[in-house]
Design a protein around this motif. Structure first.
Motif, mmCIF file in Angstrom:
data_model
loop_
_atom_site.group_PDB
_atom_site.id
_atom_site.type_symbol
_atom_site.label_atom_id
_atom_site.label_comp_id
_atom_site.label_asym_id
_atom_site.label_seq_id
_atom_site.Cartn_x
_atom_site.Cartn_y
_atom_site.Cartn_z
ATOM 1 N N ALA A 176 0.839 -1.189 0.000
ATOM 2 C CA ALA A 176 0.000 0.000 0.000
ATOM 3 C C ALA A 176 0.882 1.249 0.000
ATOM 4 O O ALA A 176 1.963 1.270 0.572
ATOM 5 N N ALA A 177 0.411 2.266 -0.642
ATOM 6 C CA ALA A 177 1.164 3.508 -0.804
ATOM 7 C C ALA A 177 0.946 4.458 0.368
ATOM 8 O O ALA A 177 0.060 4.257 1.199
ATOM 9 N N GLU A 178 1.756 5.479 0.393
ATOM 10 C CA GLU A 178 1.603 6.581 1.345
ATOM 11 C C GLU A 178 0.950 7.742 0.594
ATOM 12 O O GLU A 178 0.917 7.766 -0.636
ATOM 13 N N TRP A 179 0.436 8.720 1.345
ATOM 14 C CA TRP A 179 -0.067 9.936 0.720
ATOM 15 C C TRP A 179 1.097 10.597 -0.011
ATOM 16 O O TRP A 179 2.236 10.591 0.461
ATOM 17 N N ALA A 180 0.847 11.190 -1.167
ATOM 18 C CA ALA A 180 1.884 11.859 -1.949
ATOM 19 C C ALA A 180 2.423 13.085 -1.215
ATOM 20 O O ALA A 180 3.564 13.474 -1.403
ATOM 21 N N SER A 181 1.592 13.691 -0.371
ATOM 22 C CA SER A 181 2.015 14.846 0.418
ATOM 23 C C SER A 181 1.373 14.758 1.795
ATOM 24 O O SER A 181 0.341 14.129 1.967
ATOM 25 N N GLY A 182 1.982 15.392 2.738
ATOM 26 C CA GLY A 182 1.496 15.349 4.111
ATOM 27 C C GLY A 182 0.250 16.188 4.329
ATOM 28 O O GLY A 182 -0.106 17.036 3.505
ATOM 29 N N VAL A 219 -11.606 8.535 3.287
ATOM 30 C CA VAL A 219 -11.540 7.069 3.245
ATOM 31 C C VAL A 219 -11.648 6.586 1.797
ATOM 32 O O VAL A 219 -10.899 5.709 1.365
ATOM 33 N N SER A 220 -12.561 7.171 1.034
ATOM 34 C CA SER A 220 -12.767 6.781 -0.356
ATOM 35 C C SER A 220 -11.525 7.056 -1.210
ATOM 36 O O SER A 220 -11.120 6.219 -2.019
ATOM 37 N N VAL A 221 -10.909 8.215 -1.027
ATOM 38 C CA VAL A 221 -9.692 8.547 -1.762
ATOM 39 C C VAL A 221 -8.575 7.581 -1.371
ATOM 40 O O VAL A 221 -7.847 7.077 -2.230
ATOM 41 N N ARG A 222 -8.462 7.293 -0.075
ATOM 42 C CA ARG A 222 -7.448 6.340 0.394
ATOM 43 C C ARG A 222 -7.638 4.974 -0.256
ATOM 44 O O ARG A 222 -6.685 4.357 -0.736
ATOM 45 N N GLN A 223 -8.860 4.499 -0.285
ATOM 46 C CA GLN A 223 -9.134 3.188 -0.871
ATOM 47 C C GLN A 223 -8.947 3.195 -2.385
ATOM 48 O O GLN A 223 -8.428 2.241 -2.950
ATOM 49 N N GLN A 224 -9.358 4.274 -3.033
ATOM 50 C CA GLN A 224 -9.219 4.381 -4.491
ATOM 51 C C GLN A 224 -7.762 4.258 -4.912
ATOM 52 O O GLN A 224 -7.450 3.600 -5.890
#
Length: 126
Positions: free
Chosen positions: A18-24, A77-82
């Protein structure tokens, strides 16, 4: 008329790839245009971001009814899952409740950085 289901939604397994957010969450100044927009008119920015993600334009306006922001949290949550981003529902809830403008800014930056097509829940009838 019934919609044809082409592929059933798959459960996210939370695997280690799983990836991390591209920015904090506090990297709002990485995109100064969005930073100013979210600072001066967060509800308008939230509506624009929601529409970009493929959801109802006015959905974020439902967040004004209380201190907990259910729409902001569910969009995060939706963006995280997408995009397969690591995270927890607890963290999403805390960020959405206490730093809503930062969450909207982070989601917008993520969508711009990924430039991946979104999957809409509704199928277009022919």
């Amino acid at each position: 008329m019934s919609a044809l289901v082409l592929r059933q939604p798959q459960a996210w397994d939370g695997s280690s790839d799983a990836a991390e957010w591209a920015s904090g969450i506090c990297s709002c100044c990485d995109d100064m245009t969005d930073c100013c927009f979210v600072f001066w008119c967060c509800p308008c920015f939230a509506c624009k971001t929601t529409k970009t993600f493929g959801e109802c334009l006015c959905l974020p306006l439902l967040d004004v009814c209380g201190c907990v922001r259910p729409i902001t949290m569910s969009m995060r949550v939706s963006v995280r899952q997408q995009y397969g981003i690591k995270g927890t529902l607890c963290n999403d809830c805390l960020c959405s409740t206490f730093c809503s403008p930062c969450v909207w800014s982070q989601m917008s930056r993520e969508m711009k950085d990924r430039k991946l097509p979104t999957v809409l829940g509704d199928l277009i009838h022919r």
